[in-house]
Design an enzyme around this catalytic site. Sequence first.
Site, PDB file in Angstrom:
ATOM      1  N   LEU A  41       0.858  -1.177   0.000  1.00 26.78           N
ATOM      2  CA  LEU A  41       0.000   0.000   0.000  1.00 26.78           C
ATOM      3  C   LEU A  41       0.895   1.228   0.000  1.00 26.78           C
ATOM      4  O   LEU A  41       1.813   1.337   0.823  1.00 26.78           O
ATOM      5  CB  LEU A  41      -0.925   0.016   1.220  1.00 26.78           C
ATOM      6  CG  LEU A  41      -1.946   1.175   1.271  1.00 26.78           C
ATOM      7  CD1 LEU A  41      -3.243   0.721   1.930  1.00 26.78           C
ATOM      8  CD2 LEU A  41      -1.381   2.399   2.021  1.00 26.78           C
ATOM      9  N   SER A  55      -0.892  10.285  -6.441  1.00 29.33           N
ATOM     10  CA  SER A  55      -1.469  11.035  -7.560  1.00 29.33           C
ATOM     11  C   SER A  55      -0.411  11.648  -8.457  1.00 29.33           C
ATOM     12  O   SER A  55      -0.693  12.008  -9.606  1.00 29.33           O
ATOM     13  CB  SER A  55      -2.409  12.130  -7.050  1.00 29.33           C
ATOM     14  OG  SER A  55      -1.710  13.080  -6.272  1.00 29.33           O
ATOM     15  N   SER A  56       0.827  11.776  -7.966  1.00 30.85           N
ATOM     16  CA  SER A  56       1.889  12.378  -8.762  1.00 30.85           C
ATOM     17  C   SER A  56       3.247  12.015  -8.166  1.00 30.85           C
ATOM     18  O   SER A  56       3.338  11.378  -7.113  1.00 30.85           O
ATOM     19  CB  SER A  56       1.735  13.911  -8.806  1.00 30.85           C
ATOM     20  OG  SER A  56       1.892  14.460  -7.508  1.00 30.85           O
ATOM     21  N   SER A 104      13.153  12.620   3.625  1.00 29.53           N
ATOM     22  CA  SER A 104      13.802  13.616   2.774  1.00 29.53           C
ATOM     23  C   SER A 104      15.201  13.820   3.318  1.00 29.53           C
ATOM     24  O   SER A 104      15.470  13.536   4.490  1.00 29.53           O
ATOM     25  CB  SER A 104      13.028  14.945   2.834  1.00 29.53           C
ATOM     26  OG  SER A 104      13.772  16.016   2.284  1.00 29.53           O
ATOM     27  N   TYR A 115       8.661  22.099   7.394  1.00 29.15           N
ATOM     28  CA  TYR A 115       8.834  20.853   6.647  1.00 29.15           C
ATOM     29  C   TYR A 115       9.936  19.999   7.262  1.00 29.15           C
ATOM     30  O   TYR A 115       9.757  18.796   7.511  1.00 29.15           O
ATOM     31  CB  TYR A 115       9.152  21.173   5.189  1.00 29.15           C
ATOM     32  CG  TYR A 115       9.403  19.961   4.330  1.00 29.15           C
ATOM     33  CD1 TYR A 115       8.347  19.167   3.882  1.00 29.15           C
ATOM     34  CD2 TYR A 115      10.696  19.604   3.950  1.00 29.15           C
ATOM     35  CE1 TYR A 115       8.574  18.046   3.087  1.00 29.15           C
ATOM     36  CE2 TYR A 115      10.935  18.491   3.159  1.00 29.15           C
ATOM     37  CZ  TYR A 115       9.868  17.719   2.725  1.00 29.15           C
ATOM     38  OH  TYR A 115      10.094  16.616   1.947  1.00 29.15           O
TER      39      TYR A 115
END
Length: 279
Positions: A7, A12-13, A134, A147
């Site tokens: 999963l 979406s992008s 990241s 972030y």
Amino acid sequence: MSTKTVLITGTSSGIGLATAVAAAQSGWRVVATMRDTTKAGALLAAVEEAGVSIDVRALDVTDPESSASCLAGLDRLDVLVNNAGAGHLGTLEQGSVEDVRAVMEVNFFGVLHVTKAALPLLRKSKGRVVTVTSVGGVVGQPFNEAYCAAKFAVEGFMESLAPVMATVGVAVSVVEPGAVASEFVVNVGGRDAALEQAGPYAPALSAYLARSREAFAAAQTPQGAAATIVELLNIERPAFRVQTSDAARAFTAVKLTDGDGSAVQTMTSSWITQNTSTN
């Protein structure tokens, strides 16, 4: 033996989309999730072009009920890939605490909601959790305070969780991309408005944005980052921390060998001092 199931959130992008396609091509049953399934057009087009099939489902990572409902619909899960995330550009004085909370909801608590719902299935399958963080989860970066704080939190949580999960047969890894040429950067948005509102920080922000444009001119493709993630799906004993490119490995190495923090401060300060005034 049943086909193994992965999963993936945020498909979406970008990296999520590329990972969903690559995992399906590698023989996995892919459950590709996103908050709004009306935005699945690009994913479905890529899947059709690749000649594979996937299962698209709605999942809002900020909603624990959505996570629980989505996972409850699965009879098997071997790998969870936490990929959904949101960026934010700005600095504390010029922004709001509410902005920071919103970033934390998606990037940190969203990971926790989905992981918590997935763990019973992963214990049963002796599976694994792969969380896309990241290089910003290792090195704090100017004007990315919210972030990076969220990604630091994810890395700390997963680093602490990993040995506990190992006792029940579940492996935990974090994946650290550097600059990736995807819609993620576009979706951060607000650059012009941020400059207009930056006040005394405008010279530093302008220098940072110029540096960022240079970095993303040589960005890794989403497919390149996805290839690293798919390797983690298939490898027998995945490492805890994995970077997706040589550039990401070199960048995080600055922090991971920086005992007193001076190397990181020297590096990141250089990004925002060009063409700035001391007045």
